[in-house]
Scaffold this motif. Structure first.
Motif, PDB file in Angstrom:
ATOM      1  N   TYR A   1       0.829  -1.212   0.000  1.00 32.40           N
ATOM      2  CA  TYR A   1       0.000   0.000   0.000  1.00 32.40           C
ATOM      3  C   TYR A   1       0.863   1.262   0.000  1.00 32.40           C
ATOM      4  CZ  TYR A   1      -3.519   3.417   1.447  1.00 32.40           C
ATOM      5  OH  TYR A   1      -4.346   4.507   1.511  1.00 32.40           O
ATOM      6  N   ALA A   2       2.032   1.194   0.649  1.00 29.59           N
ATOM      7  CA  ALA A   2       2.933   2.351   0.665  1.00 29.59           C
ATOM      8  C   ALA A   2       3.389   2.700  -0.744  1.00 29.59           C
ATOM      9  CB  ALA A   2       4.134   2.071   1.564  1.00 29.59           C
ATOM     10  N   TRP A   3       3.669   1.671  -1.549  1.00 31.16           N
ATOM     11  CA  TRP A   3       4.093   1.916  -2.927  1.00 31.16           C
ATOM     12  C   TRP A   3       2.937   2.439  -3.769  1.00 31.16           C
ATOM     13  CZ3 TRP A   3       9.026   2.317  -3.628  1.00 31.16           C
ATOM     14  CH2 TRP A   3       9.911   1.564  -2.852  1.00 31.16           C
ATOM     15  N   VAL A   4       1.727   2.002  -3.469  1.00 33.04           N
ATOM     16  CA  VAL A   4       0.552   2.528  -4.178  1.00 33.04           C
ATOM     17  C   VAL A   4       0.387   4.013  -3.893  1.00 33.04           C
ATOM     18  CG1 VAL A   4      -1.968   2.422  -4.355  1.00 33.04           C
ATOM     19  CG2 VAL A   4      -0.638   0.299  -4.243  1.00 33.04           C
ATOM     20  N   VAL A   5       0.510   4.370  -2.615  1.00 32.91           N
ATOM     21  CA  VAL A   5       0.394   5.783  -2.230  1.00 32.91           C
ATOM     22  C   VAL A   5       1.491   6.602  -2.899  1.00 32.91           C
ATOM     23  CG1 VAL A   5       0.537   7.408  -0.306  1.00 32.91           C
ATOM     24  CG2 VAL A   5      -0.717   5.263  -0.041  1.00 32.91           C
ATOM     25  N   CYS A   6       2.699   6.067  -2.908  1.00 30.94           N
ATOM     26  CA  CYS A   6       3.820   6.756  -3.542  1.00 30.94           C
ATOM     27  C   CYS A   6       3.553   6.983  -5.029  1.00 30.94           C
ATOM     28  CB  CYS A   6       5.107   5.952  -3.356  1.00 30.94           C
ATOM     29  SG  CYS A   6       6.574   6.717  -4.107  1.00 30.94           S
ATOM     30  N   ALA A   7       3.075   5.941  -5.717  1.00 31.56           N
ATOM     31  CA  ALA A   7       2.803   6.048  -7.152  1.00 31.56           C
ATOM     32  C   ALA A   7       1.723   7.084  -7.440  1.00 31.56           C
ATOM     33  CB  ALA A   7       2.389   4.684  -7.703  1.00 31.56           C
ATOM     34  N   LEU A   8       0.657   7.085  -6.647  1.00 28.78           N
ATOM     35  CA  LEU A   8      -0.424   8.049  -6.863  1.00 28.78           C
ATOM     36  C   LEU A   8       0.027   9.474  -6.548  1.00 28.78           C
ATOM     37  CD1 LEU A   8      -3.505   6.122  -5.424  1.00 28.78           C
ATOM     38  CD2 LEU A   8      -3.029   6.652  -7.818  1.00 28.78           C
ATOM     39  N   THR A   9       0.846   9.618  -5.524  1.00 30.36           N
ATOM     40  CA  THR A   9       1.333  10.948  -5.154  1.00 30.36           C
ATOM     41  C   THR A   9       2.265  11.494  -6.225  1.00 30.36           C
ATOM     42  OG1 THR A   9       1.188  10.306  -2.820  1.00 30.36           O
ATOM     43  CG2 THR A   9       2.420  12.295  -3.323  1.00 30.36           C
ATOM     44  N   VAL A  10       3.135  10.637  -6.761  1.00 33.55           N
ATOM     45  CA  VAL A  10       3.999  11.052  -7.868  1.00 33.55           C
ATOM     46  C   VAL A  10       3.157  11.333  -9.119  1.00 33.55           C
ATOM     47  CG1 VAL A  10       5.850  10.315  -9.430  1.00 33.55           C
ATOM     48  CG2 VAL A  10       6.036   9.870  -6.983  1.00 33.55           C
ATOM     49  N   GLY A  11       2.091  10.534  -9.301  1.00 37.02           N
ATOM     50  CA  GLY A  11       1.199  10.775 -10.436  1.00 37.02           C
ATOM     51  C   GLY A  11       0.583  12.160 -10.383  1.00 37.02           C
TER      52      GLY A  11
END
Length: 439
Positions: A23-33
């Motif tokens: 989930y941390a990587w999902v949050v990171c990806a969306l935040t970078v998106g």
């Protein structure tokens, strides 16, 4: 004894990549998106400069103001809005900010006059104002400190990649559908990401991640008095030099990114759409340079901390020399190659600057420290770059204005050199304060 790279205590906690929840990587990806959307909305304007200039018969100074007003709003509002975001909630703040800049970008597409466009662009800047500091603070809060340099470099380089997408896609859409649709496309992308982010990322889920990653709970919500906060942010000469050097050296990428499509259009005879596509390549080179230069600085800094300052100085001098020579050459392949080489180093000091600020400020105020760095980056470099270049271009031509731009890294190199002289003493002071606070 050689001075070691300083990190917060939590960086000593062992962790492997597999220890980090998916989930941390999902949050990171969306935040970078959303960061990509941020810069796509900001830089799409540069791709359609020639179209807008022709439509409204604007001077280069007015064109530059449409770009600079965004960075000006970011510079003025990043600190107060970052503080408010920490109190109101980072996730809610991010959603609100992204929705605002997306709707404001849509407003740019329906603007009928220069004044309306200027107001819409100002609201783009208001929406983007605190996103850089709040977004990176959120990401860093859910990952172990050992990944801080990698995540910070990647997050900041995301701005360059978003600029590439904004310029390339904006130019392509403008060529086939008209420049107004370029803004509409960027707005739609942002709105879709906002909806996804709203339903996937929540404060409750993030709160569960933080103790699992850091081994501590509640340490991110410490509130200091205003006096204590200011003391932590500006306590040493070297951290002030890091703020100044970082801000000034970013005048180069901001100026070249804004005016490269127009430069290729005017001096190489490229159609606006093709000029935007080719200009995006130089932005991409800048983003790659930020990642590579940051990694090189970390590798050279493993045993001697002062080398981080020397690498920042070296990047500034290389940028100055390469771009200084390039813009003196006649139009041709050699000029473009040298411009590309100069752009590779033009934002290279971003990573070292961020690491210096993190090392020279207490961990409890890193969000505010990054907000201060963002303020310096915008007020000293990003905000004045486009409009200042445009004002000079109205008097001596765009090429003449771009020939002066490489002087900025020289000033940044001086600031970094001054900071280096007191870095060891200042770092020892900050480390001593950290040890006292830990007892």
């Amino acid at each position: 004894m050689l001075l070691q790279h300083a990190e917060p205590t939590i960086s000593d906690i062992p962790a492997t990549r597999s220890d980090i929840p998916a989930y941390a990587w999902v949050v990171c990806a969306l935040t970078v998106g959303l960061l990509l959307s941020d810069y796509m909305s900001r830089q799409v304007l540069n791709a359609v400069f020639p179209f807008i200039k022709s439509t409204w018969n604007l001077s280069d100074a007015k064109l530059g103001s449409l770009s600079s007003v965004v960075a000006l709003m970011v510079g003025l509002l990043t600190f107060p809005l970052s503080v408010l975001a920490d109190r109101w909630g980072r996730v809610k703040s991010i959603v609100l900010m992204a929705a605002l800049w997306s709707l404001a970008t849509l407003g740019c597409g329906i603007a009928t006059t220069y004044g309306e466009m200027l107001v819409a662009r100002a609201f783009v800047g208001i929406g983007e104002a605190a996103y850089g500091s709040v977004g990176i603070a959120l990401v860093l809060s859910i990952f172990p400190a050992r990944l801080r340099a990698t995540l910070t470099g990647t997050f900041m380089a995301g701005g360059a990649f978003g600029s590439v997408l904004g310029m390339a896609m904006g130019g392509a859409v403008a060529t086939h559908l008209g420049w107004r649709w370029s803004f509409g496309a960027m707005a739609c992308f942002g709105i879709v990401l906002v909806v996804i982010y709203r339903f996937v990322v929540t404060e409750k889920k993030l709160a569960l991640l933080q103790p699992a990653i850091t081994g501590q709970k509640g340490n991110l919500g410490v509130r200091l008095s205003f006096r204590a906060l200011m003391k932590g942010l500006f306590s040493t000469k070297s951290v002030i030099c890091a703020y100044v050097g970082s801000g000034v050296h970013l005048l180069v990428p901001a100026a070249v990114w804004a005016w490269m499509p127009s430069f290729l259009n005017r001096y190489y005879g490229m159609a606006p759409g093709k000029a935007a596509m080719n200009a995006a390549v130089f932005v991409l080179v800048t983003g790659l340079g930020m990642i590579v230069c940051g990694n090189v600085a970390d590798r050279l800094n493993r045993k001697v901390a002062q080398r981080k300052w020397m690498t920042a100085i070296a990047y500034c001098l290389l940028c100055c020399i390469l771009l200084g020579i390039a813009f003196q050459l006649p139009a041709g392949p050699l000029q473009l190659v040298l411009i590309g080489c100069g752009m590779f180093f033009c934002a290279g000091a971003t990573g070292p600057s961020g690491a210096m600020v993190a090392n020279l400020t207490p961990p409890s105020i890193h969000a505010s420290a990054f907000a201060t760095l963002t303020l310096a980056n915008n007020l000293l470099g990003l905000a004045p770059a486009a409009i200042l270049t445009g004002i000079i271009a109205d008097r001596i031509g765009l090429l003449g204005a771009l020939q002066l731009v490489p002087l900025a890294p020289l000033l940044a190199a001086v600031a970094f050199a001054i900071g280096r002289c007191s870095y060891k003493r200042d770092l020892d002071l900050v480390n001593a304060l950290r040890e006292q606070a830990a007892r």
